[in-house]
Design an enzyme around this catalytic site. Structure first.
Site, PDB file in Angstrom:
ATOM      1  N   LYS A 116      50.459  41.781 -35.760  1.00  0.00           N
ATOM      2  CA  LYS A 116      49.751  42.180 -37.045  1.00  0.00           C
ATOM      3  C   LYS A 116      49.613  43.876 -36.847  1.00  0.00           C
ATOM      4  O   LYS A 116      49.782  44.749 -38.063  1.00  0.00           O
ATOM      5  CB  LYS A 116      48.554  41.797 -37.063  1.00  0.00           C
ATOM      6  CG  LYS A 116      48.178  40.393 -37.289  1.00  0.00           C
ATOM      7  CD  LYS A 116      46.938  39.480 -37.492  1.00  0.00           C
ATOM      8  CE  LYS A 116      46.980  38.342 -37.680  1.00  0.00           C
ATOM      9  NZ  LYS A 116      45.569  37.613 -37.855  1.00  0.00           N
ATOM     10  N   LYS A 200      55.218  28.332 -41.935  1.00  0.00           N
ATOM     11  CA  LYS A 200      53.829  27.692 -41.794  1.00  0.00           C
ATOM     12  C   LYS A 200      53.292  27.690 -43.397  1.00  0.00           C
ATOM     13  O   LYS A 200      53.259  28.882 -43.690  1.00  0.00           O
ATOM     14  CB  LYS A 200      53.143  27.877 -40.798  1.00  0.00           C
ATOM     15  CG  LYS A 200      51.950  27.252 -40.397  1.00  0.00           C
ATOM     16  CD  LYS A 200      51.261  28.003 -39.295  1.00  0.00           C
ATOM     17  CE  LYS A 200      49.636  27.436 -39.218  1.00  0.00           C
ATOM     18  NZ  LYS A 200      48.996  27.856 -38.176  1.00  0.00           N
ATOM     19  N   LYS A 203      47.342  30.750 -46.113  1.00  0.00           N
ATOM     20  CA  LYS A 203      46.769  31.407 -47.078  1.00  0.00           C
ATOM     21  C   LYS A 203      47.558  32.745 -47.572  1.00  0.00           C
ATOM     22  O   LYS A 203      47.531  33.207 -48.400  1.00  0.00           O
ATOM     23  CB  LYS A 203      45.422  31.817 -46.839  1.00  0.00           C
ATOM     24  CG  LYS A 203      44.908  32.455 -45.550  1.00  0.00           C
ATOM     25  CD  LYS A 203      43.410  32.557 -45.458  1.00  0.00           C
ATOM     26  CE  LYS A 203      43.248  33.042 -44.110  1.00  0.00           C
ATOM     27  NZ  LYS A 203      43.454  32.217 -42.954  1.00  0.00           N
TER      28      LYS A 203
END
Length: 346
Positions: A116, A200, A203
């Site tokens: 990230k 995967k 959201k």
């Protein structure tokens, strides 16, 4: 009287209006089953969700929505403790203590942080994101959790929790912290994106690739019927060469409890359209009562808040005792002086 059952802890972030199929199969189904054999502590981890800078009104609404969906899925507040993370201040307090025994390099090696931070750059990466795994360790150790049901993507964070518990025991004496055991979700619950079946379901994925618990039957059916499949028309399970249809078969099997081989046999000689139509019916049948229960809970926010307040009170009974024990081993003076947890040697 001591509770003879081992304790399990897990939590879920309130980062969306609706949980999705991956959350349901990968977490909630297992959490509900855990209630039969564990003393369960389940948490809406709102402090964790702050690392993405959510809108304040949205986070409040989503916290209630997430709790309502957990209840609808079968988390029973008479059998489990269900609460909101920020309602128990010991989570943040224990995080600071753990920060003081966690190496900077150790925290820097966390894979999710590295991924990230590379995407967001140093200016867009907060200290909260860096410290996320330590807060997760505090969540777990605060309840003397013996078992932690988590997905494979959280294994590294759980290992940090185990390392820190072992370190506390070595430094401050055995019994300072319980070393938790992982309960990794099985591969049958690994659900992929409907539009990108090599990724995967999440959201952050493609808009049409996710099945959300609060979706209408029409939307659910449309997304399944629009799911990416493969060039040929044979229905068989082969994730390597046929990831799309294999994902659909995995979902079908997970929701019905039927073996994939049996399902494949049922569709021998049939087209993808037959499989998709039947799977849409299965998903709608499972999701409809969940959506209706969730909506009924959200229509009574006072009742929902009372459930969460009671859960927080029960959670604090455990958290205050465990935090007092660990803080005392660190040498912190407890409120009132020589009371619980004040002895460095236990």
């Amino acid at each position: 009287m001591p509770n003879p059952r081992p304790r399990a802890f897990s939590g879920i972030q309130p980062t969306a209006d609706s949980l999705h199929l991956g959350n349901y199969l990968g977490a909630l189904v297992n959490w509900v089953a855990f209630q039969d054999t564990f003393e369960c502590v389940y948490c809406v981890v709102d402090l964790h969700s702050l690392t993405v800078g959510p809108d304040p009104a949205a986070i409040r609404d989503r916290t209630r929505r997430t709790a309502a969906q957990m209840l609808a899925a079968g988390i029973d507040p008479s059998r489990s403790i269900l609460f909101v993370q920020s309602h128990v201040p010991e989570h943040a307090e224990l995080t600071w203590l753990l920060n003081c025994v966690t190496g900077f390099g150790e925290a820097s090696r966390m894979t999710q942080f590295k991924d990230k931070s590379l995407r967001q750059g140093s200016e867009g990466t907060t200290v909260g994101l860096f410290d996320y795994p330590v807060l997760m360790a505090a969540d777990i150790l605060l309840y003397d959790a013996a078992a932690v049901p988590v997905g494979e993507d959280q294994r590294q964070h759980l290992e940090l929790s185990r390392d820190l518990a072992t370190r506390l025991n070595a430094r401050y004496g055995e019994g300072t912290a319980i070393v938790p055991e992982p309960y990794i979700v099985r591969a049958t619950a690994k659900i992929q994106d409907l539009q990108d079946p090599t990724s995967k379901m999440s959201k952050s994925g493609s808009p049409g690739g996710i099945l959300e618990l609060m979706d209408s039957p029409k939307v659910l059916a449309k997304r399944i019927k629009s799911a990416v499949t493969d060039g040929d028309t044979e229905i068989r399970f082969d994730p390597g060469t046929k990831p799309g249809v294999s994902n659909l078969l995995t979902i079908y099997s997970a929701l019905t409890g039927r073996g994939i081989d049996t399902i494949v046999e049922d569709y021998r000689g049939k087209m993808y359209g037959h499989l998709k139509a039947d799977l849409a019916d299965v998903v709608v049948e499972v999701f409809t009562p969940l959506r209706e229960k969730t909506q009924s809970y959200l229509e009574d926010p006072a009742w929902l808040d009372a459930i969460l307040a009671e859960g927080a009170a029960r959670a604090r009974e455990i958290a205050a005792e465990v935090y007092g024990r660990i803080a005392g081993r660190f040498g912190l003076l407890p409120p009132g002086g020589a009371g619980r947890g004040s002895s460095a040697d236990g």
